[in-house]
Design an enzyme around this catalytic site. Structure first.
Site, PDB file in Angstrom:
ATOM      1  N   GLY A 196      35.452  42.289  42.986  1.00 53.65           N
ATOM      2  CA  GLY A 196      36.328  42.912  41.997  1.00 53.65           C
ATOM      3  C   GLY A 196      35.896  44.301  41.599  1.00 53.65           C
ATOM      4  O   GLY A 196      36.724  45.131  41.203  1.00 53.65           O
ATOM      5  N   GLU A 197      34.605  44.587  41.689  1.00 56.05           N
ATOM      6  CA  GLU A 197      34.126  45.918  41.321  1.00 56.05           C
ATOM      7  C   GLU A 197      34.039  46.847  42.531  1.00 56.05           C
ATOM      8  O   GLU A 197      34.470  47.988  42.490  1.00 56.05           O
ATOM      9  CB  GLU A 197      32.745  45.812  40.654  1.00 56.05           C
ATOM     10  N   PHE A 198      33.474  46.323  43.617  1.00 60.97           N
ATOM     11  CA  PHE A 198      33.167  47.208  44.753  1.00 60.97           C
ATOM     12  C   PHE A 198      34.088  47.029  45.956  1.00 60.97           C
ATOM     13  O   PHE A 198      34.098  47.866  46.848  1.00 60.97           O
ATOM     14  CB  PHE A 198      31.699  47.030  45.169  1.00 60.97           C
ATOM     15  N   GLY A 199      34.861  45.950  45.976  1.00 60.26           N
ATOM     16  CA  GLY A 199      35.778  45.760  47.102  1.00 60.26           C
ATOM     17  C   GLY A 199      35.067  45.215  48.313  1.00 60.26           C
ATOM     18  O   GLY A 199      34.375  45.948  49.022  1.00 60.26           O
ATOM     19  N   ASP A 211      30.922  41.660  43.177  1.00 62.22           N
ATOM     20  CA  ASP A 211      30.975  42.511  44.369  1.00 62.22           C
ATOM     21  C   ASP A 211      32.371  42.696  44.937  1.00 62.22           C
ATOM     22  O   ASP A 211      32.645  43.702  45.591  1.00 62.22           O
ATOM     23  CB  ASP A 211      30.037  41.965  45.456  1.00 62.22           C
ATOM     24  N   ASP A 258      47.162  23.371  52.560  1.00 63.11           N
ATOM     25  CA  ASP A 258      48.493  22.733  52.598  1.00 63.11           C
ATOM     26  C   ASP A 258      48.413  21.671  53.681  1.00 63.11           C
ATOM     27  O   ASP A 258      48.727  21.926  54.842  1.00 63.11           O
ATOM     28  CB  ASP A 258      49.591  23.752  52.953  1.00 63.11           C
ATOM     29  N   ASN A 305      22.829  47.601  48.801  1.00 59.48           N
ATOM     30  CA  ASN A 305      21.635  47.176  49.523  1.00 59.48           C
ATOM     31  C   ASN A 305      21.857  45.939  50.390  1.00 59.48           C
ATOM     32  O   ASN A 305      21.245  45.779  51.431  1.00 59.48           O
ATOM     33  CB  ASN A 305      20.481  46.918  48.538  1.00 59.48           C
ATOM     34  N   TYR A 306      22.759  45.044  49.934  1.00 55.97           N
ATOM     35  CA  TYR A 306      22.906  43.761  50.624  1.00 55.97           C
ATOM     36  C   TYR A 306      23.967  43.804  51.720  1.00 55.97           C
ATOM     37  O   TYR A 306      25.006  44.432  51.562  1.00 55.97           O
ATOM     38  CB  TYR A 306      23.314  42.672  49.619  1.00 55.97           C
ATOM     39  N   VAL A 346      27.399  45.787  50.606  1.00 57.39           N
ATOM     40  CA  VAL A 346      27.624  46.253  49.241  1.00 57.39           C
ATOM     41  C   VAL A 346      26.296  46.829  48.760  1.00 57.39           C
ATOM     42  O   VAL A 346      25.424  46.102  48.307  1.00 57.39           O
ATOM     43  CB  VAL A 346      28.113  45.107  48.334  1.00 57.39           C
ATOM     44  N   ILE A 389      48.530  22.765  45.559  1.00 60.54           N
ATOM     45  CA  ILE A 389      47.281  23.027  44.828  1.00 60.54           C
ATOM     46  C   ILE A 389      46.341  23.947  45.616  1.00 60.54           C
ATOM     47  O   ILE A 389      46.450  24.077  46.834  1.00 60.54           O
ATOM     48  CB  ILE A 389      46.536  21.716  44.464  1.00 60.54           C
TER      49      ILE A 389
END
Lengths: 675, 675
Positions: A325-328, A323, A477, A410-411, A408, A617
């Site tokens: 990476g594809e839809f933003g 959701d 940090d 429906n959700y 996104v 890290i």
């Protein structure tokens, strides 16, 4: 009534303040402003002499200065800060002549710094415009119109929505989308009434339909019972609630200065990205004993969001969404409704992203910020052991919430960042909206002889099994960058030497993760507390200062690890990963998530098995939910909540809210006690 | 200012209403009233011609009518209900001549119905009076005074507290307690300053000291930094919070009628027991589609509370408390502070228990009831796929909370029963108060060469490792008594026939527990949803109506299963048990928990492996927390929260709050908007 207006005024006051300040930048991490988006557009369009559909902006976001530069600026002399801002750069992913271009623009110098043609697998984030465009194509496509007619449906009541196609071992990929259409029948709840059996495939670069399947006629669920809009409901109504007013006559306790927010003992920066949504940076907490702010979280955001459905049939198998990476997840943020999405004491901020033409788009009231008075108790004790006195000491709890909602399709995902005075940061996720629904001929479970891949919710309606995995990037940090990841394992000790009447007890065995392999963790297998500590900073009694991960909604993937969706979603293979900080490792599912092949995921980065001890890290934690839909989730889903908490653990010398005073009594505007 | 008074008035109004109504009974499950306690006292003392210390009341509670009688009354004609109340009986456990007597008193007939001398292992609940009595004995005991003097401490600053002794394989047990003393040094926080190395043993039946050990001198932690009372704190103070007023001008949305509470779509009975604390009975939810109240929970309460510490040394090994069975979770309830323990919109109720002399003791403001407006979202959706309109529909969430706090020595346990309009019941547990602290010579972790059994919190101060296990008795009656326990297991299916581009998906395999063995569950081992369903009631599409257990704070014991404390606490061996309803199986750790030997626990009952399918069944769930103390927990602990939820799952045909209207705007008393 007056007081309502009064409260409104407070809200509006804050709204206008924030609206005026978040269009110019003051901080190196401020999101790009509308004028900066316009500048990027001008520079890039000038260079390529092209505009949509030839040249489209799939992503424009801040190209953050290096962490060292940000930190150096953040902790520099406040007097010179305004004049020493590091140069502003934008990172652009554009689609130009069927290629993905990575362009870095220097906004100060008004020039392109670098350009790269991406040649790997996967495609950039989808734009709203291209999705909207291809979703209209079926209505001019004869076979589709025939399919609708054949079913006796009214095409004016049909709406098509877009679904990413995933990757299923294809050698060559084109940038395509699949369309799922619905017959609304006048109901708002289109997702409840799918035109099952029809799949339309569109090419996004060509902006045309490239494949069409009408496999079989499945009854479309009826509109009755699907509606959720109040004005369209019929009685009986209920349950009913008594209203309440929440009043802070002197305004809220927080301050918003541009994108910098301070409240009680916390300060942090609230950023925004078209892909990530809300980005929390530079969260620090004031230590009353040390009399200074101490660093906790350099950066926190939802890096990826994996939603695989569990139906392997031809019209559903590909529904394994990423959701973010594809839809933003930022692009999908929606305007929040005062007094409903956020309580009456909330302040609101807008967000801006660039459309595929580079023109800034405003999401009004994209964020809300409010003090949460949930009636909880911060700490308390009643002491009755001391002679002749009963002592009772109680502090009510308050926290600060930053909320966004990303819808996104429906959700609807409610994302809360909650800052507690006790030092905890609680990440809350609420799932609501409409289920992923499949149409079926079934009207009773007794008819189901094979796997239906979901729950029969009502006539002709299956709520399909699925998962939700939200992977958080948490660049802690703790009092500085050099940190370690420590597992505090609880282990049973058998007492065999008769030194005690006891036969056993448990104790802790601490283990510092040396490399990434030591920090790939499936939770629940053994009792262990996980913390990021600063190995160079200890408390007076000598404990390492740290923050602990306190998970409470975890799920492990049930897909086969070699299945295509799971290769792409392999960042969910463990509930916890720790990586050394690497500016390029931002997106757990890869920068090019659409049709990705799992080559650029957190799971792959982690295999390098780099050293993570006493290093800068990043902790990655995946909140997971297996969702077996139930009838209560239909036609709209009561919020299902999950999340986790980061809690100080030997970070402070003692309880940081010991000396917190309860809020003073509120002196309201002059009121008569008669209504 | 006026408004404050106004809000206060509302509160007081409710307070006085409840105070007047909860002293007489109206419902078969109403707790015993002060006059009933007096009547029990009169009847029993007359029979035995004795009073404390010869005859002590260790427990007096309602001897509930049989479930069938209560149900028949509850659902009988409302007009005749007041006159058809079943006979009232009290159940008494008394200590008389070193024997435990079980006496049933008929309050209507003013007579003793039955008497039984208990001859098994274990002893009844401890009374406050006997604990207070023996806690004073050391101050007249020369060796103790000498020990105090030898340490150069001031005896006027010494306080002794009581600890149950547990059972460690002794063949013969006497009813004893161990005393742990503290040197307060003027600080309220006695528990932070233990006189380590001294153990005093008192016989409760003899009311005298029977053993004394002064093993070694350990430095007593200094008082500095232990204080938590606001008036005794020195600056700097902080963090600071802005006050807020929460106003419901027309009063709250709930109704309290005696012990019966109704709110929104919920109604339930709020009882009280000296041992269990709050008891929720007959919780039903109004189903807007069926136009009737439907039964959910016949009875819910915390049955036992196991707190084993993890220090096997001579002065600590026995600290393995059963906080309900030994100390009385109801007896330990404390008065709640308005505006701090509960928000300003709370109503309060009192509770009464009988002291060891049978005289009623009042806990003022023992319960609070309030509507929780936490700023959450009940459900929402933004729909932008439909042409030319963006639809946003949001319902803010509200819930009803019943709160109590039990302070058992050092720890304060916040117990919330939260009723949600969506049908969920959320059981919240908050842990706060003072850690179990052990004095030590250590001042830095580098000095520690052996296991210290805890965390060094400050100079000379160890926070000892321990667990908290709360075992809930949940007698769910989903639409009637005959229920089954169903595991919905999520299982991976491999697709091997190339019927799909996918290689796998997960599906559900349902398994109905036939006998108790099928329902002993360690959570987390495999993905499974656990539900109590009514196998005789199905929804329109044919799903079994049920309620699902949604756990979120679970821990598995780390003590050896054959270790004495774990034998006594064996009801925590599984996170879930299901038993057939049996009126006598109330206390998971046994009726006689003090020095119990684990013969009468839930784990033992379950071994009978009775049939539980389509039966009146009880779900038992244990909330568990392993607690590795950290410095933030000192000198007083920020609330650590846990709990679980019971959620309707195919109980309703659809979302039960679909037609809930958002609360109406509040019309406040006439106000001017200028302060």
């Amino acid at each position: 009534m007056k007081l309502e207006i009064f409260t409104c005024l407070i809200t509006l006051l804050f709204f206008s303040t924030s609206a005026s300040t978040n269009t110019t930048f003051h901080h190196p991490l401020d999101p790009l402003t509308p004028s900066e988006f316009k500048l990027v557009r001008t520079i890039v369009q000038k260079k390529y002499q092209a505009s949509p559909p030839t040249l489209t902006f799939q992503y424009i976001g801040l190209d953050e200065p290096d962490k060292a530069i940000v930190l150096s600026w953040q902790y520099s002399d406040p007097k010179t800060k305004a004049t020493t801002l590091p140069p502003r750069r934008a990172f652009v992913v554009a689609r130009f002549k069927k290629q993905s271009l990575e362009i870095t623009v220097d906004l100060s110098k008004r020039s392109i710094v670098s350009t790269n043609v991406y040649i790997g697998h996967g495609f950039p984030m989808l734009t709203f415009d291209e999705q909207d465009f291809v979703a209209e194509l079926p209505f001019k496509y004869k076979p589709f119109i025939e399919s609708v007619n054949k079913r006796g449906l009214n095409i004016s009541e049909v709406v098509c929505s877009t679904a990413s196609v995933g990757w299923y071992g294809e050698i060559k990929s084109k940038r395509t989308l699949k369309l799922q259409c619905f017959h609304t029948q006048g109901s708002t709840n289109l997702f409840a009434m799918p035109l099952e059996g029809i799949t339309v495939v569109a090419d996004l670069d060509e902006r045309k339909l490239v494949a069409y399947f009408d496999r079989k006629i499945v009854p479309v669920p009826k509109a009755e019972g699907t509606e959720y809009v109040a004005s369209k409901q019929k009685p009986p109504f209920g349950p009913t609630f008594i209203g309440a007013a929440f009043v802070q006559p002197n305004g809220p306790g927080f301050k918003i200065n541009g994108h910098s927010i301070s409240w009680a003992n916390w300060e942090f920066h609230l950023g925004y990205d078209i892909r990530a949504g809300p980005v929390i940076s530079l969260a620090s907490i004031y230590d009353i004993q040390q009399q200074r702010y101490r660093r906790v979280l350099y950066r926190g955001y939802i890096s990826e969001f994996f939603v695989p459905y569990m139906d392997p049939t031809s019209s559903w198998y590909f529904k394994t969404f990423l959701d973010s990476g594809e839809f933003g997840f930022g692009q999908s943020m929606v305007s929040l409704e005062p007094f409903a999405d956020c309580p009456s004491n909330a302040a609101f901020l807008d967000a801006y992203f660039a459309g595929e033409d580079g023109v800034p788009v405003k999401i009004a009231n994209a964020f809300c910020v409010f003090e949460k008075y949930a009636g909880d108790i911060m700490w308390r004790h009643t002491e009755s052991e001391i002679h002749d006195e009963e002592i009772r000491e109680v502090r009510p709890d308050v926290s600060l919430v930053v909320r966004t909602v990303s819808t996104v399709g429906n959700y609807d995902y409610i994302v809360d960042w909650e800052f507690k005075p006790s030092g905890s940061i609680k990440m809350g996720v609420g799932l609501t909206g409409i289920l992923g629904i499949k149409a079926t001929a079934y009207t009773h479970v007794d008819q189901i002889k094979e796997d239906a891949f979901g729950t029969l919710l009502t006539d002709n309606t299956i709520g399909v099994h699925h998962d939700h995995y939200l992977t958080y990037h948490l660049d802690l940090d703790i009092d500085g960058e050099a940190n370690s990841f420590v597992k505090t394992n609880l282990e049973t000790v058998r007492v065999t030497d008769h030194s005690s009447p006891r036969k056993s007890y448990w104790t802790v065995v601490r283990e510092t993760a040396k490399t990434e392999a030591d920090a790939r963790i499936k939770l629940g297998l053994k009792p262990s507390e996980l913390a990021v500590v600063n190995p160079n900073k200890e408390t007076k009694p000598g404990n390492k200062m740290g923050y602990r991960l306190f998970p409470f909604t975890v799920a492990n993937p049930l897909l086969a690890p070699d299945d295509y969706p799971q290769l792409r979603g392999s960042f969910t293979n463990y509930n916890v990963f720790v990586t050394p900080y690497n500016k390029s490792e931002k997106w757990a599912g890869g920068l090019y998530a659409d049709q990705s092949r799992g080559e650029d995921t957190l799971a792959v980065w982690s295999l390098r098995n780099r050293s993570i001890e006493n290093k800068d890290i990043v902790l990655w934690h995946t909140v997971g939910i297996h969702h077996v839909p139930c009838q209560e989730d239909y036609p709209i889903m009561p919020t299902l909540s999950g999340g986790f908490e980061l809690k100080p653990t030997n970070f402070f010398e003692s309880n940081p809210v010991l000396k917190a005073k309860a809020p003073k009594p509120v002196h309201l505007p002059k009121c008569n006690s008669k209504p």
